[in-house]
Design an enzyme around this catalytic site. Structure first.
Site, short mmCIF file in Angstrom:
data_model
loop_
_atom_site.label_atom_id
_atom_site.label_comp_id
_atom_site.label_asym_id
_atom_site.label_seq_id
_atom_site.Cartn_x
_atom_site.Cartn_y
_atom_site.Cartn_z
N TYR E 150 8.13 5.80 1.64
CA TYR E 150 8.55 5.97 0.15
C TYR E 150 7.54 6.89 -0.52
CZ TYR E 150 6.26 1.65 -1.00
OH TYR E 150 5.29 0.83 -1.22
N PRO E 151 7.71 7.73 -1.35
CA PRO E 151 6.71 8.31 -2.27
C PRO E 151 6.67 7.58 -3.51
CG PRO E 151 8.86 9.62 -2.34
CD PRO E 151 9.05 8.43 -1.41
N MET E 152 5.65 7.92 -4.35
CA MET E 152 5.52 6.99 -5.53
C MET E 152 4.47 7.86 -6.27
SD MET E 152 3.07 3.92 -4.98
CE MET E 152 2.82 3.99 -6.92
N LYS E 154 2.24 7.48 -10.51
CA LYS E 154 1.85 6.67 -11.69
C LYS E 154 2.36 7.28 -12.79
CE LYS E 154 -0.91 3.75 -9.68
NZ LYS E 154 -0.70 3.64 -8.26
N HIS E 177 -3.83 -5.70 -6.96
CA HIS E 177 -3.08 -4.94 -6.07
C HIS E 177 -3.49 -5.41 -4.67
CE1 HIS E 177 0.83 -3.10 -5.79
NE2 HIS E 177 0.36 -1.96 -5.18
N GLN E 190 -0.77 -0.74 6.46
CA GLN E 190 -0.27 0.28 5.20
C GLN E 190 -1.06 1.51 5.19
OE1 GLN E 190 0.65 -1.22 1.21
NE2 GLN E 190 -1.67 -0.27 0.86
N SER E 228 2.21 -2.04 -10.37
CA SER E 228 3.39 -1.51 -10.04
C SER E 228 4.62 -1.61 -11.33
CB SER E 228 4.18 -2.21 -8.83
OG SER E 228 3.30 -1.89 -7.77
#
Lengths: 254, 254, 254, 254, 254
Positions: E150-152, E154, E177, E190, E228
């Site tokens: 998945y892309p994300m 901020k 995190h 990851q 997040s």
């Protein structure tokens, strides 16, 4: 009402992004492929050949990912010349193997957020500054360069409303943003073009670099600038690399 | 509840935007191209010929970029006449080479944010003002002009809620907006049409200009007006140029 | 937790919106067009013929713009009857010339924001009110009418959260909204249907009018009502006009 | 950092939504239709036959409106079994008459917002509670039932940030939400499945009911619960009805 | 202006997501299927064979749901190598049975939010840390693993503006995190890659796990981390499983 900056405009710009129909290409007989390559090279060479300040410049880029395979960028003195260039591509046999998935229409622009001397009297500023402005309004496109293109707008939200700020506040933020850019002198070449009234965002940004990591670095560092952190709204990003028209055959060969 | 302005309405408007299927066009034999051009010119000439206040006006524009190639604009006294015009285009051989990618349905509108005299009694206002209103409700379309079309709404956000403002606040902002517009008198002609209840935004704006840079300038300057900076929500922008129906052949030739 | 209103439900509703494939239509031989028209008229006549409170009502509308050409509206006592009607259309030869571009599933609803007497005991209210409710739950569709259809939701934002308001606040706003509506009595007929749990917005609104300008006027005036100005979230709008099934041929002839 | 709830997971779920290509279906010769029906019934019967806690359950639903015609729901112990089921459908002749327009991947989940005893030691809780949890993790699907499916997330906005709330606040809201649900005991059966890391929203919700109005009522009433009113973000809704595989022929006959 | 972190970059990454045209596949004669499988296996084997730090790594995954059937992931030292790999796939006979529905372009990145020693002098840090960084910049891909991509970005909202925070605040949140991530050591691998200036979000995240429930668990638990909960904006999620190239035949057999 907040005061708009003075602006000057140069060439109109068309970013013409296309996917290749690889199924049709794979299935096409050699003579159709040959004709598409020949007409494509001819189109690209003719449009790249108009490289002077009176006529504009053009270049073709391969693009990564599903959003496009090819990006042809045209800078021209009139919208009419862009319209002609766009339709001429569709008339080539190469055009028949592509779909125009997106595009962007804009006009190169310099804004008077710093000194307004140039806008009051272009002859009053020194030759170096005039050359700088000229390079912004009538840019050339580096050979063998990576490219990143994206559209952007300034936010008009209650707490982050660019168009509600005093001229000085905007000017200070633009100036700090320019300082960040100066750190990439020699590594990044940037073309800013306004699309207000022409396309869906307010500006189109085109970055050129020898090293694509510099593109990531400048966009990331600038995102921490107040003008981007609070006021920038970004559209889709396209990344690719310029190739000479005569390499079209190699590009299509995969 | 905030007080709505009085309004008067004129012609209904259809902005009919189409892409050309260039692959099909390129592959079509001459006689099919000829027929499409002939039927297209005939359609456009017949629809442009209805140019008086009882019947409406029509015009065709080339459009830049992937969102459309052609925009046909119809102003008519009834929605039914627009529906007929839309379907008549689809029945031409030219229609068979196009896809209707988007459209916009609206009705020309003047709003009583300034003096309400006209709305109380149209005969009570001077002839110059009546001509001004008439030009807004039953506009003509300049020949050989550039065009920019976009839909827009007024925001209804907690801090920027147009529909929650006093009439006077709205009236003052509209008046200041009008002053910005007056600075472009002779350079920009503007048609405003309401699409409330008809289409996805609240208004459609069509700008005409001899110089496309004036389009960029007015939209940019107006964005600093409080009414746009805080309350304007803009849709997609389409830019192009009017051409006479008899140039359809040249347009399709690329 | 805020108190929900009592509700009563009537017919289930399907708004079935379709574009015509004009290219296929233009190219079809006469006997295929004839069959499509014949089967289309038969379908529409049979579905419009079920016009009583036990069976529901149906009507067909031409729609302006690219989003649809035809809208078939069915009201029926069960979801199953809607499903059957939808698939029966797809089985006609007319269905073969259309694409279902969008649709909306809902159920007619009255809400107890005013008096709750009806919900406590429907027999306790006077016959006029019962007829009013009956007309909302089992509406008829005016002949030769213009139509506007759009879905909407109530906002749940921090400052504008409909579902966090006291019952009385909501009731007062709904009541004021109703007063605005009463100003259009005799000009606008309105059908409200809930799509909560059924489709993407919370309600579907269908407006009928002899004069399409009244549609623009009521939606615009209501937008200044607090309930719309602060709490309304609107989807896409579709505008068109009812036609009798036997005019299908004329509709398709352009 | 706010404390996440404990969770337990059961079957993985695939909601596989498809439109029927009615044009191709209408044009297909009888023997092709027969083969598609035969392979479709066989596929559905074989997948519905795996109905026990070791293997999962499957069911097929007709769906109203343009977003889908069919929804096949599979619950299985592994993602691999879902992948196999999805591709097996595409290999049937029925698959050739459908397009997979959307889908949803999730895993059934119970969350420890109430008592944490079950999560600390599943054997420590009474048999009734264990059966309740078992029914959530390995649900069965009622026959002859209406269905509503929709994905949802919890908001992370400054004033409505679910993930920034104390465990107790979340627990209280979930508990009140559960009370609303209990009012529909016997009328609504609900399956909750997490799609965090698997699909675009955080949960998929599937509701079953004998009376579709109960679906509208529960979703509407729950929207007034604080957890939905302030923290719920909803995706698209799909409504339909289960049918036995052997009725596939009748479904396709319209 | 807030201070950006130092970064180091490794391989460029292309996530190439494709749907299979199952109709074409079902209808294709055996020799065409055979050729597609043969060319597909050959393509995948050749690209997976380049598995060392100088050349990069590649892997193919089956993907659940309508958004894609196959995901091919390439890590390479240059954008050019990614472009070549992408076009080479389109030239295979397998490519002819697929459509590239989406993709993602990025570059693996480590950020100096913790100790800056590595960035000041990579040789100054201990070998274990250098191996850790090396594994982030030049990752390998586990065999027989489940994947979530998945892309994300901020957020840059007024109350949740990552790019307006002090370096220390960001560093503390990133560190917390990281602690959550350490709880999944041995269960989750990851890969983080920056797409700033390259694609539409700011990072692409690829998770690998033996048990897909661990993917759900880590993403859910991390959503409660302040970084997040307040600052994460997520795109679409894709879930699937790696398979060896020689199983392509079995994959396509359903």
């Amino acid at each position: 009402m907040a005061e708009p900056p003075q602006t000057d405009e140069g060439w109109f710009a068309l970013h013409d992004l296309r996917t290749v129909d690889w199924d049709a290409w794979r299935d096409a007989p050699d003579h159709e492929q040959d004709r598409a390559v020949r007409e494509g090279i001819d189109y690209l060479q003719r449009h790249e050949a108009v490289a002077d300040a009176d006529e504009g410049v053009s270049a073709v880029f391969s693009v990564l990912g599903h959003k496009a395979d090819l990006m042809v960028v045209h800078f021209r003195p009139t919208l009419d010349a862009l319209s002609t260039a766009e339709r001429a591509f569709d008339r080539t046999a190469l055009g028949g193997f592509t779909e125009q998935t997106t595009s962007y229409v804009s006009v190169t622009e310099v804004s008077g957020y710093g000194s307004t001397d140039y806008f009051d009297d272009p002859e009053s500023v020194d030759a170096g500054y005039r050359r700088y402005v000229e390079g912004k309004l009538h840019p050339d496109i580096p050979e063998d360069t990576y490219v990143s293109f994206y559209p952007m707008s300034k936010r008009r939200d209650p707490e982050y409303n660019w168009y509600d700020l005093d001229f000085e506040e905007r000017s200070d933020m633009m100036s700090a943003h320019g300082e960040t850019g100066k750190g990439y002198a020699g590594k990044i070449k940037q073309v800013i073009a306004s699309s207000v009234g022409f396309d869906d965002y307010e500006w189109g940004v085109t970055l050129f670099a020898d090293d694509p990591t510099d593109i990531k670095d400048i966009v990331y560092e600038m995102r921490f600038d107040e003008v981007s952190a609070k006021y920038g709204e970004f559209g889709q990003f396209y990344v690719g690399r310029r190739f000479p028209p005569e390499d079209l055959d190699a590009f299509l060969a995969g």
